[in-house]
Design a protein around this motif. Structure first.
Motif, short mmCIF file in Angstrom:
data_model
loop_
_atom_site.label_atom_id
_atom_site.label_comp_id
_atom_site.label_asym_id
_atom_site.label_seq_id
_atom_site.Cartn_x
_atom_site.Cartn_y
_atom_site.Cartn_z
N THR A 20 32.62 47.00 -21.58
CA THR A 20 33.39 47.18 -22.81
C THR A 20 34.87 47.36 -22.49
O THR A 20 35.74 46.78 -23.15
CB THR A 20 32.86 48.38 -23.61
N PHE A 21 35.16 48.14 -21.46
CA PHE A 21 36.55 48.33 -21.04
C PHE A 21 37.17 47.00 -20.62
O PHE A 21 38.27 46.65 -21.05
CB PHE A 21 36.62 49.34 -19.89
N VAL A 22 36.47 46.24 -19.79
CA VAL A 22 37.00 44.95 -19.32
C VAL A 22 37.23 44.01 -20.51
O VAL A 22 38.28 43.36 -20.60
CB VAL A 22 36.05 44.30 -18.28
N GLN A 23 36.29 43.96 -21.41
CA GLN A 23 36.44 43.09 -22.58
C GLN A 23 37.66 43.48 -23.40
O GLN A 23 38.45 42.63 -23.81
CB GLN A 23 35.18 43.14 -23.44
N ARG A 24 37.84 44.77 -23.63
CA ARG A 24 38.95 45.25 -24.44
C ARG A 24 40.29 44.97 -23.74
O ARG A 24 41.24 44.50 -24.37
CB ARG A 24 38.79 46.75 -24.71
N VAL A 25 40.37 45.22 -22.45
CA VAL A 25 41.63 45.05 -21.72
C VAL A 25 41.97 43.58 -21.53
O VAL A 25 43.12 43.18 -21.67
CB VAL A 25 41.56 45.79 -20.36
N LEU A 27 41.05 41.11 -23.37
CA LEU A 27 41.29 40.45 -24.66
C LEU A 27 42.78 40.39 -24.95
O LEU A 27 43.29 39.40 -25.46
CB LEU A 27 40.56 41.21 -25.77
N ARG A 28 43.51 41.46 -24.61
CA ARG A 28 44.94 41.53 -24.87
C ARG A 28 45.78 40.98 -23.73
O ARG A 28 46.92 40.58 -23.93
CB ARG A 28 45.35 42.99 -25.11
N ASN A 29 45.27 41.00 -22.54
CA ASN A 29 46.02 40.61 -21.35
C ASN A 29 45.21 39.63 -20.53
O ASN A 29 44.00 39.58 -20.62
CB ASN A 29 46.32 41.85 -20.49
N ARG A 30 45.87 38.91 -19.69
CA ARG A 30 45.18 37.97 -18.81
C ARG A 30 45.02 38.62 -17.44
O ARG A 30 45.62 38.18 -16.47
CB ARG A 30 45.96 36.67 -18.71
N LEU A 46 47.39 48.74 -12.41
CA LEU A 46 47.24 49.31 -13.75
C LEU A 46 47.41 50.82 -13.73
O LEU A 46 48.07 51.39 -14.60
CB LEU A 46 45.88 48.94 -14.34
N VAL A 47 46.81 51.48 -12.75
CA VAL A 47 46.93 52.94 -12.66
C VAL A 47 48.39 53.33 -12.42
O VAL A 47 48.91 54.25 -13.04
CB VAL A 47 46.00 53.51 -11.56
N ASP A 48 49.06 52.61 -11.52
CA ASP A 48 50.48 52.89 -11.28
C ASP A 48 51.30 52.67 -12.55
O ASP A 48 52.22 53.44 -12.84
CB ASP A 48 51.03 52.03 -10.15
N GLY A 49 50.95 51.65 -13.32
CA GLY A 49 51.64 51.41 -14.58
C GLY A 49 51.44 52.55 -15.58
O GLY A 49 52.37 52.92 -16.29
N LEU A 50 50.24 53.12 -15.61
CA LEU A 50 49.96 54.23 -16.51
C LEU A 50 50.74 55.48 -16.13
O LEU A 50 51.12 56.27 -16.99
CB LEU A 50 48.46 54.55 -16.53
#
Length: 143
Positions: A20-25, A27-30, A46-50
């Protein structure tokens, strides 16, 4: 993912949480979140970006939980791990209710590992390096 009074997913639900997480993320980003070992570099990014701009962990808790589920699922698919529900002592030690057991019986906490990466940065706590130095992996990747 775990607000006050919310039930945490059990081990048998973690694969769905990751998907579900992969699908959600994606969907908005490649983002190439394909459960490969190489994709753990993307998770580090991604973690560094957060963690940029000093955001508090509580504000990104759901994203960190999703990333931890994803890392755990990479361990399941590529290292031969299985999701497990931690017993009371393990829950106390790891601070989580679920984790993974490696083929050699060792237990790891991917959810906590992602939180550590967030706290320290991927240069100190890289998730890809975690996988590559992980003890107890299956000798051959699991499909």
């Amino acid at each position: 993912m775990s607000g006050v009074g919310e039930r945490l997913p059990c081990a048998r639900e973690m694969r769905t949480v990751a998907a579900t997480f992969v699908q959600r993320v994606t969907l908005r980003n490649r983002l190439p979140l394909d459960y490969s070992v190489a994709s753990l570099r993307v998770v580090d990014f991604l973690v560094d970006g957060l963690r940029k701009n000093g955001v508090e962990e509580a504000r990104v808790r759901d994203a960190l939980f999703g990333l931890g589920a994803y890392v755990g699922e990479v361990l399941v698919r590529r290292a031969g791990a299985t999701w497990i529900d931690f017993d009371g002592d393990q829950r106390f030690y790891f601070g989580e209710s679920t984790g993974v057991r490696m083929p050699d019986g060792r237990v790891w906490n991917p959810l906590g590992k992602v939180r550590n990466c967030f706290a320290m940065g991927s240069s100190e706590e890289s998730l890809r390096a975690f996988y590559l130095t992980l003890h107890g992996r299956a000798r051959r990747p699991v499909a």
